[in-house]
Scaffold this active site. Structure first.
Site, mmCIF file in Angstrom:
data_model
loop_
_atom_site.group_PDB
_atom_site.id
_atom_site.type_symbol
_atom_site.label_atom_id
_atom_site.label_comp_id
_atom_site.label_asym_id
_atom_site.label_seq_id
_atom_site.Cartn_x
_atom_site.Cartn_y
_atom_site.Cartn_z
ATOM 1 N N ILE A 48 0.829 -1.201 0.000
ATOM 2 C CA ILE A 48 0.000 0.000 0.000
ATOM 3 C C ILE A 48 0.873 1.264 0.000
ATOM 4 C CG2 ILE A 48 -1.695 1.298 1.374
ATOM 5 C CD1 ILE A 48 -2.727 -1.465 2.395
ATOM 6 N N SER A 172 -6.854 0.274 9.911
ATOM 7 C CA SER A 172 -7.339 -0.975 9.296
ATOM 8 C C SER A 172 -8.800 -1.157 9.721
ATOM 9 C CB SER A 172 -6.513 -2.151 9.817
ATOM 10 O OG SER A 172 -7.195 -3.368 9.562
ATOM 11 N N TYR A 185 -2.639 -6.286 17.505
ATOM 12 C CA TYR A 185 -2.639 -5.478 16.270
ATOM 13 C C TYR A 185 -3.979 -4.751 16.107
ATOM 14 C CZ TYR A 185 -2.746 -4.633 11.164
ATOM 15 O OH TYR A 185 -2.863 -4.074 9.918
ATOM 16 N N LYS A 189 -4.513 -0.590 15.864
ATOM 17 C CA LYS A 189 -5.192 0.086 14.754
ATOM 18 C C LYS A 189 -6.378 0.914 15.259
ATOM 19 C CE LYS A 189 -2.427 -1.018 11.463
ATOM 20 N NZ LYS A 189 -1.710 -0.011 10.683
ATOM 21 N N THR A 220 -1.519 -7.845 -0.417
ATOM 22 C CA THR A 220 -0.097 -7.503 -0.242
ATOM 23 C C THR A 220 0.574 -8.665 0.484
ATOM 24 O OG1 THR A 220 -0.337 -6.548 1.956
ATOM 25 C CG2 THR A 220 -0.675 -5.037 0.101
HETATM 26 N N1 NAP Z 1 -2.780 -5.477 3.413
HETATM 27 C C1 NAP Z 1 -3.889 -5.374 4.113
HETATM 28 O O1 NAP Z 1 -4.842 -6.166 3.939
HETATM 29 C C2 NAP Z 1 -4.043 -4.275 5.119
HETATM 30 C C3 NAP Z 1 -5.311 -4.088 5.674
HETATM 31 C C4 NAP Z 1 -5.509 -3.082 6.595
HETATM 32 C C5 NAP Z 1 -4.453 -2.259 6.943
HETATM 33 N N2 NAP Z 1 -3.230 -2.449 6.393
HETATM 34 C C6 NAP Z 1 -2.161 -1.543 6.796
HETATM 35 O O2 NAP Z 1 -1.562 -0.985 5.636
HETATM 36 C C7 NAP Z 1 -0.194 -0.691 5.917
HETATM 37 C C8 NAP Z 1 0.694 -1.279 4.852
HETATM 38 O O3 NAP Z 1 0.496 -2.666 4.803
HETATM 39 P P1 NAP Z 1 0.840 -3.513 3.487
HETATM 40 O O4 NAP Z 1 -0.152 -4.590 3.449
HETATM 41 O O5 NAP Z 1 1.016 -2.646 2.325
HETATM 42 O O6 NAP Z 1 2.252 -4.149 3.917
HETATM 43 P P2 NAP Z 1 3.459 -4.751 3.015
HETATM 44 O O7 NAP Z 1 3.030 -5.026 1.628
HETATM 45 O O8 NAP Z 1 4.047 -5.841 3.832
HETATM 46 O O9 NAP Z 1 4.489 -3.523 2.969
HETATM 47 C C9 NAP Z 1 5.027 -3.032 4.155
HETATM 48 C C10 NAP Z 1 6.049 -1.965 3.840
HETATM 49 O O10 NAP Z 1 6.474 -1.383 5.074
HETATM 50 C C11 NAP Z 1 7.884 -1.589 5.252
HETATM 51 N N3 NAP Z 1 8.070 -1.783 6.697
HETATM 52 C C12 NAP Z 1 7.735 -2.828 7.465
HETATM 53 N N4 NAP Z 1 8.050 -2.607 8.747
HETATM 54 C C13 NAP Z 1 8.600 -1.364 8.805
HETATM 55 C C14 NAP Z 1 9.115 -0.545 9.838
HETATM 56 N N5 NAP Z 1 9.180 -0.965 11.107
HETATM 57 N N6 NAP Z 1 9.581 0.685 9.519
HETATM 58 C C15 NAP Z 1 9.529 1.131 8.259
HETATM 59 N N7 NAP Z 1 9.073 0.403 7.228
HETATM 60 C C16 NAP Z 1 8.605 -0.825 7.499
HETATM 61 C C17 NAP Z 1 8.250 -2.762 4.322
HETATM 62 O O11 NAP Z 1 9.587 -2.690 3.815
HETATM 63 P P3 NAP Z 1 10.876 -3.269 4.634
HETATM 64 O O12 NAP Z 1 10.658 -4.717 4.808
HETATM 65 O O13 NAP Z 1 12.066 -2.912 3.767
HETATM 66 O O14 NAP Z 1 10.890 -2.508 5.917
HETATM 67 C C18 NAP Z 1 7.285 -2.486 3.160
HETATM 68 O O15 NAP Z 1 7.780 -1.466 2.322
HETATM 69 C C19 NAP Z 1 0.069 -1.175 7.343
HETATM 70 O O16 NAP Z 1 -0.105 -0.089 8.223
HETATM 71 C C20 NAP Z 1 -1.030 -2.200 7.568
HETATM 72 O O17 NAP Z 1 -1.359 -2.329 8.927
HETATM 73 C C21 NAP Z 1 -2.987 -3.446 5.488
#
Ligand code: NAP
Length: 280
Positions: A48, A172, A185, A189, A220
């Site tokens: 995201i 979330s 978690y 959120k 993701t």
């Molecule tokens: N995917 C879903 O279904 C979903 C639903 C609701 C909310 N969200 C929220 O959306 C956000 C993004 O999620 P996503 O699904 O896009 O995750 P993702 O695809 O796993 O991407 C996470 C990104 O954050 C980086 N990251 C992880 N831990 C970090 C840290 N401590 N400091 C800085 N960077 C960090 C990772 O790169 P590195 O490994 O290089 O650090 C990567 O670029 C999160 O806040 C998550 O809670 C996601």
């Protein structure tokens, strides 16, 4: 009486200094709507956050990408620069103060200030119950997901003043409807909804708006433990009205809108991008 009415009309409808007619119009030409603005997006090398970074840059902003791993920062920067977008980047683990300092310094290199902060990075080191979480797990989840956005904002704030900026926190739908397997978690959120409201009040006098993106299930790496689980997906579909999993790009347009002048009267709000949400 007439003079008072004329004054009220002027206060409400005067043109905003510093904004072009195109900037205050309602999105006739959205391309370039964020031109000459600087955005910092945490956790923006994948998923995201990467989509948000790309969209803000496509809409004209200079974007600072970041995440924990140098090779991911390099890959994301190369991809975005290859599309002709204006980006820089640095390693930043949002839970580390020195990394946040470096992120601020990198952002300031571009133009001396920052307009938008998108706090997207989050962790979930435990898939399990809240009462089963150790103190270490609690510290990690609350530290990265809740404390870090607030601390990064305090470090950036002196450089965001007088720029009519915006902050977007990423929560979330589990904040509205906890998923039992996601314990602490869920709590982190939900806390972000409160942080959004409090920051919106605190920063209103500085003309900085604070809103919250509330994603549903988005395809993701982070969510693969859920979307690759057939039993979960079948149950999930019962309440999911659009009958599809979201894509990272589904979240990016909302963030660009919330940064743009079209959202200049919106603050303290949480908006779900979830194909339907249980919230009234
Ligand atoms: N995917 C879903 O279904 C979903 C639903 C609701 C909310 N969200 C929220 O959306 C956000 C993004 O999620 P996503 O699904 O896009 O995750 P993702 O695809 O796993 O991407 C996470 C990104 O954050 C980086 N990251 C992880 N831990 C970090 C840290 N401590 N400091 C800085 N960077 C960090 C990772 O790169 P590195 O490994 O290089 O650090 C990567 O670029 C999160 O806040 C998550 O809670 C996601």
């Amino acid at each position: 009486m007439l003079r008072a009415a004329a004054w009220v009309h002027w206060v409400l409808f005067r043109p905003c200094t510093g904004l072009s007619v195109r900037m205050i119009s309602s999105g006739i030409d959205r391309k370039g709507v964020l031109a000459n603005r600087v955005a910092v997006v945490t956790g923006s090398t994948d998923g995201i956050g990467f989509s948000i970074a790309r969209r803000l840059a496509q809409d004209g902003a200079h974007v600072v990408v970041s995440s924990r791993k140098q090779q991911n920062v390099d890959r994301a920067m190369a991809a975005l620069q290859g599309e002709g977008l204006s980006v820089t980047g640095t390693v930043c683990h949002v839970g580390k103060a020195e990394d946040r300092e470096r992120l601020v310094a990198t952002a300031l290199e571009h133009g001396g200030g920052v307009d938008f902060l998108v706090c997207n990075a989050a962790v979930n080191p435990l898939v399990g119950s809240t009462v089963g979480a150790s103190e270490q797990v609690w510290d990690k989840i609350l530290g990265v997901n809740v404390k870090a956005p607030a601390l990064l904002l305090s470090q950036l704030l002196p450089h965001m003043e007088n720029r009519r900026g915006a902050v977007i926190l990423v929560s979330s739908v589990v904040a509205y409807m906890p998923y039992v397997e996601l314990g602490a978690y869920n709590v982190s959120k939900t806390a972000l909804l409160g942080l959004t409201r409090t920051l919106a009040l605190e920063l209103a006098s500085k003309d900085i708006r604070v809103n919250c993106l509330v994603p549903g299930l988005i395809k993701t790496d982070f969510s693969k433990v859920l979307h690759k689980n057939e039993a979960f997906w079948n149950k999930f579909k019962e309440n999911q009205r659009l009958q599809r999993i979201g894509q990272p790009e589904d979240c990016a347009g909302l963030v660009s809108f919330l940064c743009s002048p079209d959202a200049s009267y919106i603050t303290g709000e949480s908006i779900a991008v979830a194909g339907y949400s249980p919230r009234l």
